[in-house]
Scaffold this motif. Structure first.
Motif, PDB file in Angstrom:
ATOM      1  N   SER A   1      22.753  92.439  19.127  1.00 61.62           N
ATOM      2  CA  SER A   1      22.815  91.007  19.365  1.00 61.62           C
ATOM      3  C   SER A   1      24.254  90.562  19.590  1.00 61.62           C
ATOM      4  CB  SER A   1      22.192  90.248  18.198  1.00 61.62           C
ATOM      5  OG  SER A   1      22.840  90.559  16.988  1.00 61.62           O
ATOM      6  N   LEU A   2      24.394  89.305  19.991  1.00 58.75           N
ATOM      7  CA  LEU A   2      25.689  88.739  20.336  1.00 58.75           C
ATOM      8  C   LEU A   2      25.929  87.484  19.504  1.00 58.75           C
ATOM      9  CD1 LEU A   2      25.101  88.991  24.183  1.00 58.75           C
ATOM     10  CD2 LEU A   2      26.547  90.523  22.837  1.00 58.75           C
ATOM     11  N   MET A   3      27.184  87.281  19.082  1.00 53.71           N
ATOM     12  CA  MET A   3      27.529  86.122  18.260  1.00 53.71           C
ATOM     13  C   MET A   3      28.355  85.137  19.070  1.00 53.71           C
ATOM     14  SD  MET A   3      29.797  85.932  14.716  1.00 53.71           S
ATOM     15  CE  MET A   3      28.543  86.725  13.709  1.00 53.71           C
ATOM     16  N   GLY A   4      28.016  83.861  18.922  1.00 52.29           N
ATOM     17  CA  GLY A   4      28.804  82.802  19.516  1.00 52.29           C
ATOM     18  C   GLY A   4      29.259  81.841  18.443  1.00 52.29           C
ATOM     19  N   ILE A   5      30.540  81.491  18.450  1.00 50.23           N
ATOM     20  CA  ILE A   5      31.116  80.575  17.460  1.00 50.23           C
ATOM     21  C   ILE A   5      31.655  79.359  18.196  1.00 50.23           C
ATOM     22  CG2 ILE A   5      32.831  80.309  15.616  1.00 50.23           C
ATOM     23  CD1 ILE A   5      32.779  83.376  15.296  1.00 50.23           C
ATOM     24  N   ASP A   6      31.279  78.176  17.712  1.00 47.54           N
ATOM     25  CA  ASP A   6      31.679  76.911  18.342  1.00 47.54           C
ATOM     26  C   ASP A   6      32.377  76.057  17.285  1.00 47.54           C
ATOM     27  OD1 ASP A   6      31.968  74.613  19.808  1.00 47.54           O
ATOM     28  OD2 ASP A   6      29.832  74.162  19.960  1.00 47.54           O
ATOM     29  N   ILE A   7      33.696  75.895  17.428  1.00 51.51           N
ATOM     30  CA  ILE A   7      34.506  75.148  16.461  1.00 51.51           C
ATOM     31  C   ILE A   7      34.738  73.748  17.009  1.00 51.51           C
ATOM     32  CG2 ILE A   7      36.674  75.104  15.173  1.00 51.51           C
ATOM     33  CD1 ILE A   7      36.888  78.148  15.717  1.00 51.51           C
ATOM     34  N   GLY A   8      34.146  72.743  16.336  1.00 56.20           N
ATOM     35  CA  GLY A   8      34.253  71.370  16.801  1.00 56.20           C
ATOM     36  C   GLY A   8      35.200  70.543  15.963  1.00 56.20           C
ATOM     37  N   THR A   9      35.317  69.263  16.310  1.00 55.34           N
ATOM     38  CA  THR A   9      36.273  68.392  15.635  1.00 55.34           C
ATOM     39  C   THR A   9      35.800  67.946  14.260  1.00 55.34           C
ATOM     40  OG1 THR A   9      35.306  66.509  16.792  1.00 55.34           O
ATOM     41  CG2 THR A   9      37.258  67.502  17.765  1.00 55.34           C
ATOM     42  N   SER A  10      34.511  67.998  13.995  1.00 54.46           N
ATOM     43  CA  SER A  10      34.019  67.594  12.676  1.00 54.46           C
ATOM     44  C   SER A  10      33.175  68.662  11.994  1.00 54.46           C
ATOM     45  CB  SER A  10      33.197  66.306  12.792  1.00 54.46           C
ATOM     46  OG  SER A  10      32.120  66.476  13.700  1.00 54.46           O
ATOM     47  N   GLY A  11      32.953  69.769  12.673  1.00 55.50           N
ATOM     48  CA  GLY A  11      32.174  70.841  12.075  1.00 55.50           C
ATOM     49  C   GLY A  11      32.097  72.023  13.013  1.00 55.50           C
ATOM     50  N   CYS A  12      31.580  73.122  12.493  1.00 61.22           N
ATOM     51  CA  CYS A  12      31.476  74.342  13.296  1.00 61.22           C
ATOM     52  C   CYS A  12      30.049  74.877  13.230  1.00 61.22           C
ATOM     53  CB  CYS A  12      32.456  75.402  12.811  1.00 61.22           C
ATOM     54  SG  CYS A  12      32.167  75.906  11.100  1.00 61.22           S
ATOM     55  N   LYS A  13      29.680  75.619  14.269  1.00 62.08           N
ATOM     56  CA  LYS A  13      28.392  76.303  14.318  1.00 62.08           C
ATOM     57  C   LYS A  13      28.632  77.751  14.707  1.00 62.08           C
ATOM     58  CE  LYS A  13      25.739  72.269  15.935  1.00 62.08           C
ATOM     59  NZ  LYS A  13      26.854  71.375  16.324  1.00 62.08           N
ATOM     60  N   THR A  14      27.906  78.643  14.070  1.00 58.67           N
ATOM     61  CA  THR A  14      27.920  80.049  14.444  1.00 58.67           C
ATOM     62  C   THR A  14      26.474  80.483  14.620  1.00 58.67           C
ATOM     63  OG1 THR A  14      29.965  80.519  13.254  1.00 58.67           O
ATOM     64  CG2 THR A  14      28.551  82.387  13.748  1.00 58.67           C
ATOM     65  N   ALA A  15      26.202  81.194  15.704  1.00 59.94           N
ATOM     66  CA  ALA A  15      24.836  81.629  15.975  1.00 59.94           C
ATOM     67  C   ALA A  15      24.834  83.057  16.499  1.00 59.94           C
ATOM     68  CB  ALA A  15      24.165  80.693  16.978  1.00 59.94           C
ATOM     69  N   VAL A  16      23.731  83.727  16.254  1.00 61.31           N
ATOM     70  CA  VAL A  16      23.508  85.071  16.773  1.00 61.31           C
ATOM     71  C   VAL A  16      22.282  85.020  17.667  1.00 61.31           C
ATOM     72  CG1 VAL A  16      22.953  87.462  16.197  1.00 61.31           C
ATOM     73  CG2 VAL A  16      24.548  86.168  14.756  1.00 61.31           C
ATOM     74  N   TYR A  17      22.398  85.630  18.857  1.00 62.17           N
ATOM     75  CA  TYR A  17      21.302  85.675  19.814  1.00 62.17           C
ATOM     76  C   TYR A  17      21.071  87.112  20.250  1.00 62.17           C
ATOM     77  CZ  TYR A  17      22.463  80.703  20.212  1.00 62.17           C
ATOM     78  OH  TYR A  17      22.742  79.383  19.934  1.00 62.17           O
ATOM     79  N   SER A  18      19.818  87.438  20.521  1.00 54.97           N
ATOM     80  CA  SER A  18      19.534  88.731  21.116  1.00 54.97           C
ATOM     81  C   SER A  18      20.054  88.738  22.540  1.00 54.97           C
ATOM     82  CB  SER A  18      18.026  89.002  21.114  1.00 54.97           C
ATOM     83  OG  SER A  18      17.373  88.134  22.032  1.00 54.97           O
ATOM     84  N   VAL A  19      20.222  89.916  23.112  1.00 49.08           N
ATOM     85  CA  VAL A  19      20.686  90.008  24.497  1.00 49.08           C
ATOM     86  C   VAL A  19      19.708  89.308  25.426  1.00 49.08           C
ATOM     87  CG1 VAL A  19      21.218  91.619  26.373  1.00 49.08           C
ATOM     88  CG2 VAL A  19      22.011  92.107  24.051  1.00 49.08           C
ATOM     89  N   GLY A  20      18.432  89.258  25.013  1.00 51.05           N
ATOM     90  CA  GLY A  20      17.424  88.570  25.816  1.00 51.05           C
ATOM     91  C   GLY A  20      17.449  87.066  25.684  1.00 51.05           C
ATOM     92  N   GLY A  21      18.352  86.536  24.844  1.00 50.42           N
ATOM     93  CA  GLY A  21      18.517  85.095  24.722  1.00 50.42           C
ATOM     94  C   GLY A  21      17.770  84.450  23.578  1.00 50.42           C
ATOM     95  N   ASN A  22      17.101  85.239  22.748  1.00 54.61           N
ATOM     96  CA  ASN A  22      16.347  84.667  21.639  1.00 54.61           C
ATOM     97  C   ASN A  22      17.251  84.449  20.426  1.00 54.61           C
ATOM     98  OD1 ASN A  22      13.792  84.789  22.979  1.00 54.61           O
ATOM     99  ND2 ASN A  22      13.805  87.008  22.643  1.00 54.61           N
ATOM    100  N   PRO A  23      17.126  83.293  19.756  1.00 54.77           N
ATOM    101  CA  PRO A  23      17.957  83.046  18.576  1.00 54.77           C
ATOM    102  C   PRO A  23      17.568  83.948  17.414  1.00 54.77           C
ATOM    103  CG  PRO A  23      16.370  81.264  18.904  1.00 54.77           C
ATOM    104  CD  PRO A  23      16.274  82.152  20.103  1.00 54.77           C
ATOM    105  N   VAL A  24      18.578  84.463  16.744  1.00 61.89           N
ATOM    106  CA  VAL A  24      18.382  85.333  15.580  1.00 61.89           C
ATOM    107  C   VAL A  24      18.751  84.592  14.299  1.00 61.89           C
ATOM    108  CG1 VAL A  24      19.102  87.494  14.456  1.00 61.89           C
ATOM    109  CG2 VAL A  24      18.780  87.422  16.946  1.00 61.89           C
ATOM    110  N   ALA A  25      19.885  83.898  14.312  1.00 65.78           N
ATOM    111  CA  ALA A  25      20.354  83.182  13.122  1.00 65.78           C
ATOM    112  C   ALA A  25      21.345  82.116  13.537  1.00 65.78           C
ATOM    113  CB  ALA A  25      21.001  84.148  12.136  1.00 65.78           C
ATOM    114  N   MET A  26      21.414  81.035  12.750  1.00 65.88           N
ATOM    115  CA  MET A  26      22.394  79.974  13.007  1.00 65.88           C
ATOM    116  C   MET A  26      22.828  79.363  11.689  1.00 65.88           C
ATOM    117  SD  MET A  26      22.307  76.546  15.402  1.00 65.88           S
ATOM    118  CE  MET A  26      22.701  77.480  16.873  1.00 65.88           C
ATOM    119  N   ALA A  27      24.109  78.986  11.605  1.00 64.50           N
ATOM    120  CA  ALA A  27      24.644  78.318  10.418  1.00 64.50           C
ATOM    121  C   ALA A  27      25.687  77.314  10.858  1.00 64.50           C
ATOM    122  CB  ALA A  27      25.249  79.331   9.453  1.00 64.50           C
ATOM    123  N   SER A  28      25.863  76.271  10.077  1.00 66.73           N
ATOM    124  CA  SER A  28      26.863  75.256  10.393  1.00 66.73           C
ATOM    125  C   SER A  28      27.519  74.751   9.126  1.00 66.73           C
ATOM    126  CB  SER A  28      26.226  74.084  11.154  1.00 66.73           C
ATOM    127  OG  SER A  28      25.256  73.441  10.345  1.00 66.73           O
TER     128      SER A  28
END
Length: 497
Positions: free
Chosen positions: A2-29
């Motif tokens: 799977s692949l991890m994407g991290i998005d750091i915003g001005t008031s909070g952050c999100k981190t998510a893991v997706y399968s190569v096929g695009g399906n969500p595996v996990a997310m946290a904020s």
């Protein structure tokens, strides 16, 4: 894998893991509200922010491990302007000054000595204190002892890449927003560095988005819970990754991310006509896709809703309701048709392309029958009209937006997206995954590490299941007078009453 994407915003952050096929595996904020030191001075506690980001990484890795889907690569996106000053040992030396902070606004005066169009052909930004250079200059001028200890000033996405790999780089899309980057040479401008008296040594080596920087170092991998060899890929400006995650990768496509700010990212297949975009007061920066460029039209969005709730929905807040239920109530109170009320969205300094410092927004056209719901809809209408004239001007010059892809928390609102379709008279699509920032970062990680054979293959994994909002011709006709009145009042009063 799977692949991890991290998005750091001005008031909070999100981190998510997706399968190569695009399906969500996990997310946290996690959230980390910026600190208002005093009027005009806004900063982040860099240690708290970093801890919050790392907490989300640990959380999603635990879930991915439980599901037997280990992460093989990751990438990071973040807002721009704010930087983290670090020492040679990687230690955080101070707080991180926010883009809206104006404590050293006069620092850009030295750049104003250059011919504006000449400067723009080097670094295509409209000069403003909101960019990064004034923040670095404040450390230099007001905290000289601390400045001497600084090894690098790193944007948040680049700082996290450094934390994971111990390699300091700066992606093109972030470097551009320091005001010191030469967009054609794709390197720091010696002329601009000399002009502002900033040493190249405190800046990291610029690299394109989508560059494999290295692996997560063992001690960090063990602490966070990574397994095996995990590749870290340079990301970029959050709006560019948001565009990739929504499928906006070629000219004629755009994406509108609706969060604390609303930002419409318009894609170009090559470096656009700089004289034209300068005349429209728009910036140009690299996309995270090689060879592509974008411009950004942005202003407050969710922050306007927050202000409205604090002023007009106090009783709902006092009842202990969360933001989402409050917005649902306000939406239920809003009329189905255009209001005719003008709302000027200038209660804070505005974003591109106008950059009005006004901080004196207002409502016009109310009467004794005006309700809170009317005012809420008018707020959404005024926020949307802010970018209309610029997008129409681009269209007349041949850069036509065929449709608008909406992402971010604000895209949950059917009311907001429908009135955008009615005002712009264009189809609006809501992505199937509103967290396009993490999606784009994960896709970029997969593209860079050859999990996908092409950008199109990567985008193909996420473009299904979009909800469409078609313009209502009757509403569009009703809006024409309101739009004309808005533009006249905006031109007259946008800079302050």
């Amino acid at each position: 894998m799977s692949l991890m994407g991290i998005d750091i915003g001005t008031s909070g952050c999100k981190t998510a893991v997706y399968s190569v096929g695009g399906n969500p595996v996990a997310m946290a904020s996690r959230s980390y509200p910026p600190m208002l030191v005093e009027p005009g001075k806004m900063e982040f506690d860099a240690v708290i922010m970093l801890d919050s980001i790392l907490e989300t990484v640990r959380e999603v890795l635990r879930v991915a491990k439980e599901k037997g889907d280990p992460v093989t690569a990751l990438s990071v996106g973040s807002f721009s302007e704010a930087v983290v000053p670090i020492g040679k040992d990687g230690s955080i030396l101070s707080t991180s000054i926010a883009g809206s902070d104006n404590r050293h606004a006069h620092a850009i005066d030295v750049l104003k000595e250059l011919d504006p169009l000449y400067f723009y052909h080097i670094n295509p930004n409209i000069l403003s204190f909101t960019y990064t250079y004034p923040k670095i200059a404040w450390y230099r001028d007001e905290r000289p002892q601390l400045y001497k200890k600084v090894w690098k000033f790193l944007n948040w996405a680049d700082f996290l890449v450094y934390y994971l790999t111990k390699k300091a780089v700066s992606t093109f899309s972030h470097a551009n927003r320091m005001l010191l980057f030469d967009i054609k040479k794709e390197d720091w401008s010696d002329l601009l560095l000399e002009k502002v008296n900033i040493d190249r040594s405190v800046l990291a080596q610029p690299v394109p988005g989508g560059t494999v920087i290295g692996e997560v170092v063992p001690e960090v991998a063990n602490d966070l819970g990574f397994e095996g060899h995990v590749q870290v890929v340079s990301g970029g400006h959050d709006q560019c990754l948001n565009a990739l995650g929504a499928g906006a990768v070629r000219e004629g496509q755009s994406v509108t991310g609706i969060g604390t700010f609303e930002c419409t990212t318009i894609v170009f297949d090559s470096l656009p006509d700089q004289d034209l975009l300068y005349s429209l007061n728009l910036n140009i920066q690299h996309h995270v896709i090689p060879g592509k460029f974008v411009t950004l039209v942005y202003n407050q969005a969710g922050s306007l809703q927050t202000w409205f709730m604090k002023v007009f929905a106090k009783e709902l807040i006092e009842r202990g309701l969360e933001e989402r239920p409050i917005l649902d109530i306000l939406t239920s109170e809003a009329p189905d048709d255009p209001t005719g009320i003008i709302f000027l969205p200038t209660i804070e300094p505005t974003g591109a392309p106008y950059f009005y410092p006004g901080m004196s927004g207002f409502y016009y056209g109310m009467n004794a029958n005006t309700t809170r719901g009317d005012m809420y809809r008018a707020l959404l209408e005024g926020e949307t009209m802010y970018s209309l004239e610029t997008i129409e001007k681009l269209s007349r010059k041949g850069f036509d937006m065929k449709e608008i892809i909406a992402t971010g928390g604000g895209s949950r609102s059917d009311l907001w997206l429908q009135l955008k379709a009615d005002i712009f008279n264009k189809k609006v699509k809501r992505t199937s995954n509103i967290n396009s920032g993490t999606v784009g970062a994960a896709l970029l990680a997969g593209i860079a590490t050859k999990e996908y054979s092409s950008v199109d293959e990567a985008v193909g994994t996420i473009t299904g299941g979009q909800t469409e909002f078609l313009p209502d011709s009757a509403h569009n006709a009703m809006y024409q007078t309101q739009i004309q009145n808005f533009q006249k009042m905006f031109e007259k009063y946008g800079t302050g009453i």
